[in-house]
Design a protein around this motif. Structure first.
Motif, PDB file in Angstrom:
ATOM      1  N   LEU A  57      39.496 120.650  21.550  1.00  0.00           N
ATOM      2  CA  LEU A  57      39.435 119.370  20.927  1.00  0.00           C
ATOM      3  C   LEU A  57      40.656 119.059  20.478  1.00  0.00           C
ATOM      4  N   ASP A  58      41.327 120.085  19.715  1.00  0.00           N
ATOM      5  CA  ASP A  58      42.593 119.752  19.151  1.00  0.00           C
ATOM      6  C   ASP A  58      43.779 119.479  19.955  1.00  0.00           C
ATOM      7  N   VAL A  59      43.799 120.269  21.144  1.00  0.00           N
ATOM      8  CA  VAL A  59      45.218 120.161  21.754  1.00  0.00           C
ATOM      9  C   VAL A  59      44.866 119.400  22.981  1.00  0.00           C
ATOM     10  N   GLY A  78      35.006 111.041  17.418  1.00  0.00           N
ATOM     11  CA  GLY A  78      34.599 112.503  17.673  1.00  0.00           C
ATOM     12  C   GLY A  78      33.465 112.788  18.231  1.00  0.00           C
ATOM     13  N   GLN A  79      32.368 111.983  18.401  1.00  0.00           N
ATOM     14  CA  GLN A  79      31.022 111.999  19.065  1.00  0.00           C
ATOM     15  C   GLN A  79      31.594 111.999  20.602  1.00  0.00           C
ATOM     16  N   VAL A  80      32.394 111.129  20.986  1.00  0.00           N
ATOM     17  CA  VAL A  80      32.640 110.577  22.352  1.00  0.00           C
ATOM     18  C   VAL A  80      33.261 111.749  22.960  1.00  0.00           C
ATOM     19  N   GLY A  86      30.881 118.322  26.444  1.00  0.00           N
ATOM     20  CA  GLY A  86      29.610 118.597  27.218  1.00  0.00           C
ATOM     21  C   GLY A  86      29.583 118.333  28.710  1.00  0.00           C
ATOM     22  N   PHE A  87      30.108 117.230  29.100  1.00  0.00           N
ATOM     23  CA  PHE A  87      30.150 116.911  30.485  1.00  0.00           C
ATOM     24  C   PHE A  87      31.358 118.065  31.212  1.00  0.00           C
ATOM     25  N   PHE A  88      32.298 118.192  30.504  1.00  0.00           N
ATOM     26  CA  PHE A  88      33.249 119.329  30.981  1.00  0.00           C
ATOM     27  C   PHE A  88      32.494 120.639  31.374  1.00  0.00           C
ATOM     28  N   TYR A  89      31.987 121.281  30.202  1.00  0.00           N
ATOM     29  CA  TYR A  89      31.131 122.342  30.346  1.00  0.00           C
ATOM     30  C   TYR A  89      30.168 122.659  31.353  1.00  0.00           C
ATOM     31  N   ASP A 105      41.962 119.654  34.844  1.00  0.00           N
ATOM     32  CA  ASP A 105      41.560 119.699  35.887  1.00  0.00           C
ATOM     33  C   ASP A 105      40.458 118.391  36.002  1.00  0.00           C
ATOM     34  N   PHE A 106      39.393 118.654  35.063  1.00  0.00           N
ATOM     35  CA  PHE A 106      38.278 117.795  34.869  1.00  0.00           C
ATOM     36  C   PHE A 106      38.454 116.293  34.603  1.00  0.00           C
TER      37      PHE A 106
END
Length: 124
Positions: A57-59, A78-80, A86-89, A105-106
């Motif tokens: 999230l930070d970097v 923040g929620q977005v 979540g989509f990335f995971y 890559d995502f």
């Protein structure tokens, strides 16, 4: 509680060097030897979250670099960011090569998908 930890540098000109640092933790748990492993696990689990999810999230999602200051905008963004994570995971779990499944890559894959969809809409 005082804890001394060794940190090995993994990259750069100082690669392989080890440094010692002393850190202090405050806990309401009684300081008895039986609690030492529980405290160590708590500390390690904290840093696992900090260096994994929060690092992304930070970097990569540049949450710390955000110039948004309005309270509601901060919450929405923040929620977005967390929804995108979540989509990335989910995307990463379906990939065969985990080492080449970074957040960049995502983003690149989603960008290509959006270009294909835009092109398809222009063709119709």
């Amino acid at each position: 509680m005082e804890m001394t930890r060794a940190t090995e540098i993994l990259k750069g000109k100082d690669k392989g060097k080890c440094s010692l640092e002393t850190v202090y933790y405050v806990s309401s748990l009684p300081m008895v030897p039986e609690n030492a492993m529980a405290l160590l696990l708590l500390i390690r689990s904290y840093w696992g979250i900090e260096s994994g999810y929060h690092y992304r999230l930070d970097v990569t999602a540049m949450e710390d670099a955000s110039r948004v200051r309005h309270r509601n905008s901060l919450r929405v963004l923040g929620q977005v960011r967390r929804i995108v994570m979540g989509f990335f995971y989910a995307w990463r779990a379906a990939r065969k090569n985990k080492r080449q499944s970074t957040l960049k890559d995502f983003h690149d894959t989603m960008d290509r998908h959006q270009h294909r969809e835009a092109w398809r809409l222009l063709q119709n």
